[in-house]
Write a protein that holds these residues in place. Structure first.
Motif, PDB file in Angstrom:
ATOM      1  N   VAL A  69       0.828  -1.210   0.000  1.00 21.65           N
ATOM      2  CA  VAL A  69       0.000   0.000   0.000  1.00 21.65           C
ATOM      3  C   VAL A  69       0.860   1.257   0.000  1.00 21.65           C
ATOM      4  O   VAL A  69       0.577   2.198  -0.752  1.00 21.65           O
ATOM      5  CB  VAL A  69      -0.967  -0.004   1.212  1.00 21.65           C
ATOM      6  N   GLU A  70       1.907   1.286   0.794  1.00 19.56           N
ATOM      7  CA  GLU A  70       2.749   2.489   0.859  1.00 19.56           C
ATOM      8  C   GLU A  70       3.439   2.764  -0.476  1.00 19.56           C
ATOM      9  O   GLU A  70       3.518   3.917  -0.900  1.00 19.56           O
ATOM     10  CB  GLU A  70       3.781   2.365   1.988  1.00 19.56           C
ATOM     11  N   GLU A  71       3.923   1.718  -1.125  1.00 25.76           N
ATOM     12  CA  GLU A  71       4.541   1.897  -2.441  1.00 25.76           C
ATOM     13  C   GLU A  71       3.521   2.398  -3.457  1.00 25.76           C
ATOM     14  O   GLU A  71       3.813   3.263  -4.282  1.00 25.76           O
ATOM     15  CB  GLU A  71       5.161   0.583  -2.943  1.00 25.76           C
ATOM     16  N   ALA A  72       2.313   1.851  -3.398  1.00 27.13           N
ATOM     17  CA  ALA A  72       1.255   2.274  -4.324  1.00 27.13           C
ATOM     18  C   ALA A  72       0.861   3.723  -4.076  1.00 27.13           C
ATOM     19  O   ALA A  72       0.649   4.484  -5.022  1.00 27.13           O
ATOM     20  CB  ALA A  72       0.045   1.367  -4.179  1.00 27.13           C
ATOM     21  N   ARG A  73       0.766   4.115  -2.815  1.00 25.08           N
ATOM     22  CA  ARG A  73       0.442   5.512  -2.498  1.00 25.08           C
ATOM     23  C   ARG A  73       1.506   6.452  -3.059  1.00 25.08           C
ATOM     24  O   ARG A  73       1.192   7.507  -3.605  1.00 25.08           O
ATOM     25  CB  ARG A  73       0.333   5.713  -0.987  1.00 25.08           C
ATOM     26  N   ALA A  74       2.761   6.068  -2.937  1.00 23.17           N
ATOM     27  CA  ALA A  74       3.840   6.899  -3.470  1.00 23.17           C
ATOM     28  C   ALA A  74       3.762   6.981  -4.988  1.00 23.17           C
ATOM     29  O   ALA A  74       3.945   8.057  -5.569  1.00 23.17           O
ATOM     30  CB  ALA A  74       5.191   6.333  -3.036  1.00 23.17           C
ATOM     31  N   ALA A  75       3.472   5.866  -5.646  1.00 19.88           N
ATOM     32  CA  ALA A  75       3.376   5.861  -7.108  1.00 19.88           C
ATOM     33  C   ALA A  75       2.193   6.717  -7.576  1.00 19.88           C
ATOM     34  O   ALA A  75       2.308   7.464  -8.551  1.00 19.88           O
ATOM     35  CB  ALA A  75       3.223   4.428  -7.610  1.00 19.88           C
ATOM     36  N   ILE A  76       1.071   6.630  -6.893  1.00 26.54           N
ATOM     37  CA  ILE A  76      -0.102   7.434  -7.258  1.00 26.54           C
ATOM     38  C   ILE A  76       0.191   8.915  -7.049  1.00 26.54           C
ATOM     39  O   ILE A  76      -0.195   9.761  -7.845  1.00 26.54           O
ATOM     40  CB  ILE A  76      -1.340   6.980  -6.464  1.00 26.54           C
ATOM     41  N   ALA A  77       0.900   9.234  -5.983  1.00 24.86           N
ATOM     42  CA  ALA A  77       1.233  10.628  -5.692  1.00 24.86           C
ATOM     43  C   ALA A  77       2.182  11.217  -6.734  1.00 24.86           C
ATOM     44  O   ALA A  77       2.236  12.441  -6.897  1.00 24.86           O
ATOM     45  CB  ALA A  77       1.856  10.742  -4.305  1.00 24.86           C
ATOM     46  N   CYS A  78       2.921  10.380  -7.440  1.00 23.59           N
ATOM     47  CA  CYS A  78       3.859  10.860  -8.457  1.00 23.59           C
ATOM     48  C   CYS A  78       3.180  11.260  -9.762  1.00 23.59           C
ATOM     49  O   CYS A  78       3.817  11.846 -10.627  1.00 23.59           O
ATOM     50  CB  CYS A  78       4.918   9.803  -8.743  1.00 23.59           C
ATOM     51  N   VAL A  79       1.903  10.947  -9.916  1.00 25.18           N
ATOM     52  CA  VAL A  79       1.183  11.333 -11.140  1.00 25.18           C
ATOM     53  C   VAL A  79       0.891  12.827 -11.044  1.00 25.18           C
ATOM     54  O   VAL A  79       0.144  13.266 -10.177  1.00 25.18           O
ATOM     55  CB  VAL A  79      -0.127  10.533 -11.301  1.00 25.18           C
ATOM     56  N   GLY A  80       1.495  13.606 -11.928  1.00 24.85           N
ATOM     57  CA  GLY A  80       1.310  15.055 -11.919  1.00 24.85           C
ATOM     58  C   GLY A  80       0.586  15.578 -13.137  1.00 24.85           C
ATOM     59  O   GLY A  80       0.005  16.656 -13.118  1.00 24.85           O
ATOM     60  N   ALA A  81       0.627  14.790 -14.214  1.00 33.36           N
ATOM     61  CA  ALA A  81      -0.037  15.187 -15.456  1.00 33.36           C
ATOM     62  C   ALA A  81      -0.482  13.936 -16.192  1.00 33.36           C
ATOM     63  O   ALA A  81       0.181  12.900 -16.129  1.00 33.36           O
ATOM     64  CB  ALA A  81       0.906  15.996 -16.335  1.00 33.36           C
ATOM     65  N   ILE A  82      -1.611  14.050 -16.863  1.00 36.41           N
ATOM     66  CA  ILE A  82      -2.131  12.956 -17.672  1.00 36.41           C
ATOM     67  C   ILE A  82      -2.377  13.491 -19.063  1.00 36.41           C
ATOM     68  O   ILE A  82      -3.156  14.433 -19.233  1.00 36.41           O
ATOM     69  CB  ILE A  82      -3.413  12.367 -17.063  1.00 36.41           C
ATOM     70  N   GLU A  83      -1.678  12.914 -20.035  1.00 27.95           N
ATOM     71  CA  GLU A  83      -1.735  13.348 -21.426  1.00 27.95           C
ATOM     72  C   GLU A  83      -1.469  14.850 -21.557  1.00 27.95           C
ATOM     73  O   GLU A  83      -2.141  15.555 -22.301  1.00 27.95           O
ATOM     74  CB  GLU A  83      -3.075  12.970 -22.059  1.00 27.95           C
ATOM     75  N   GLY A  84      -0.510  15.346 -20.780  1.00 25.84           N
ATOM     76  CA  GLY A  84      -0.108  16.739 -20.853  1.00 25.84           C
ATOM     77  C   GLY A  84      -0.953  17.701 -20.045  1.00 25.84           C
ATOM     78  O   GLY A  84      -0.627  18.884 -19.942  1.00 25.84           O
ATOM     79  N   ASP A  85      -2.047  17.249 -19.443  1.00 22.22           N
ATOM     80  CA  ASP A  85      -2.896  18.113 -18.626  1.00 22.22           C
ATOM     81  C   ASP A  85      -2.573  17.912 -17.153  1.00 22.22           C
ATOM     82  O   ASP A  85      -2.528  16.776 -16.672  1.00 22.22           O
ATOM     83  CB  ASP A  85      -4.379  17.782 -18.857  1.00 22.22           C
ATOM     84  N   PRO A  86      -2.336  18.998 -16.404  1.00 26.13           N
ATOM     85  CA  PRO A  86      -2.004  18.851 -14.984  1.00 26.13           C
ATOM     86  C   PRO A  86      -3.178  18.317 -14.177  1.00 26.13           C
ATOM     87  O   PRO A  86      -4.332  18.666 -14.432  1.00 26.13           O
ATOM     88  CB  PRO A  86      -1.650  20.277 -14.550  1.00 26.13           C
ATOM     89  N   VAL A  87      -2.880  17.446 -13.215  1.00 24.18           N
ATOM     90  CA  VAL A  87      -3.903  16.889 -12.331  1.00 24.18           C
ATOM     91  C   VAL A  87      -3.396  16.926 -10.898  1.00 24.18           C
ATOM     92  O   VAL A  87      -2.203  16.878 -10.638  1.00 24.18           O
ATOM     93  CB  VAL A  87      -4.282  15.437 -12.691  1.00 24.18           C
ATOM     94  N   GLY A  88      -4.331  17.021  -9.986  1.00 24.46           N
ATOM     95  CA  GLY A  88      -4.039  16.900  -8.569  1.00 24.46           C
ATOM     96  C   GLY A  88      -4.709  15.639  -8.063  1.00 24.46           C
ATOM     97  O   GLY A  88      -5.897  15.427  -8.294  1.00 24.46           O
ATOM     98  N   ILE A  89      -3.958  14.781  -7.393  1.00 29.52           N
ATOM     99  CA  ILE A  89      -4.490  13.501  -6.933  1.00 29.52           C
ATOM    100  C   ILE A  89      -4.309  13.407  -5.426  1.00 29.52           C
ATOM    101  O   ILE A  89      -3.251  13.727  -4.896  1.00 29.52           O
ATOM    102  CB  ILE A  89      -3.781  12.336  -7.650  1.00 29.52           C
ATOM    103  N   ARG A  90      -5.357  12.965  -4.759  1.00 28.48           N
ATOM    104  CA  ARG A  90      -5.337  12.844  -3.305  1.00 28.48           C
ATOM    105  C   ARG A  90      -5.898  11.479  -2.920  1.00 28.48           C
ATOM    106  O   ARG A  90      -6.952  11.076  -3.410  1.00 28.48           O
ATOM    107  CB  ARG A  90      -6.207  13.935  -2.698  1.00 28.48           C
ATOM    108  N   ILE A  91      -5.213  10.770  -2.036  1.00 28.49           N
ATOM    109  CA  ILE A  91      -5.721   9.507  -1.513  1.00 28.49           C
ATOM    110  C   ILE A  91      -6.703   9.854  -0.399  1.00 28.49           C
ATOM    111  O   ILE A  91      -6.323  10.429   0.616  1.00 28.49           O
ATOM    112  CB  ILE A  91      -4.588   8.611  -0.960  1.00 28.49           C
ATOM    113  N   ARG A  92      -7.976   9.507  -0.587  1.00 27.51           N
ATOM    114  CA  ARG A  92      -8.991   9.811   0.420  1.00 27.51           C
ATOM    115  C   ARG A  92      -9.005   8.797   1.551  1.00 27.51           C
ATOM    116  O   ARG A  92      -9.334   9.128   2.680  1.00 27.51           O
ATOM    117  CB  ARG A  92     -10.371   9.847  -0.228  1.00 27.51           C
ATOM    118  N   GLY A  93      -8.691   7.554   1.231  1.00 31.32           N
ATOM    119  CA  GLY A  93      -8.692   6.530   2.263  1.00 31.32           C
ATOM    120  C   GLY A  93      -8.370   5.164   1.697  1.00 31.32           C
ATOM    121  O   GLY A  93      -8.311   4.969   0.490  1.00 31.32           O
ATOM    122  N   ILE A  94      -8.188   4.195   2.610  1.00 33.74           N
ATOM    123  CA  ILE A  94      -7.846   2.824   2.255  1.00 33.74           C
ATOM    124  C   ILE A  94      -8.827   1.904   2.957  1.00 33.74           C
ATOM    125  O   ILE A  94      -9.175   2.122   4.115  1.00 33.74           O
ATOM    126  CB  ILE A  94      -6.406   2.485   2.688  1.00 33.74           C
TER     127      ILE A  94
END
Length: 159
Positions: free
Chosen positions: A77-102
């Protein structure tokens, strides 16, 4: 073919993910899944990414905000949270991603952390930068149209 006994089956955790982007961005399920895999591969490597097993189970995004449920192997889970947090843009468009819960089940994840209601965004004109401009208002966030792009603002920035 027989099923594996319960003690030999893989165990999963489910991450509720909140997504935020500009109102005019059309974000698709495949693009989001691809960004998750690419991020996990870059951060964890091929073997680590395969061990974590990130899989997008549900996804919805419209009007600049959305949500998703991502399945991950228990213990990663911790590795996955870090990988998800590294997503900053999708197809050139900026995105903000937040883990709401597990959660341990999809149902509990959706009941506890997902809103499932359509986003409460409204379109209105606001005074910003010595001019009246169109803006998309979501709760206390304002996405003000400045030329061909958006500018993020808070309530105290708006006159």
């Amino acid at each position: 073919m027989k099923h594996l006994p319960k003690h030999l089956r893989p165990r999963w955790r489910y991450l509720a993910v909140g997504i935020e982007t500009w109102p005019d961005v059309d974000l698709g399920r495949r693009a989001f899944q691809r960004a998750l895999w690419y991020s996990a591969g870059n951060l964890l490597g091929d073997a680590g990414s395969a061990d974590a097993g990130l899989k997008l189970l549900s996804f919805s995004c419209s009007g600049g905000s959305g949500e998703a449920v991502v399945r991950v192997r228990r213990g990663h889970v911790e590795e996955a949270r870090a990988a998800i947090a590294c997503v900053g843009a999708i197809e050139g468009d900026p995105v903000g991603i937040r883990i709401r819960g597990i959660s341990g089940t999809v149902r509990a994840c959706e009941e506890r952390y997902m809103r499932r209601a359509a986003g409460s965004s409204t379109q209105r004109d606001v005074a910003f930068g010595d001019a009246e401009r169109p803006a998309v208002v979501r709760e206390d966030a304002y996405d003000v149209r400045a030329g061909s792009e958006y500018v993020g603002a808070a309530a105290f920035d708006i006159e």
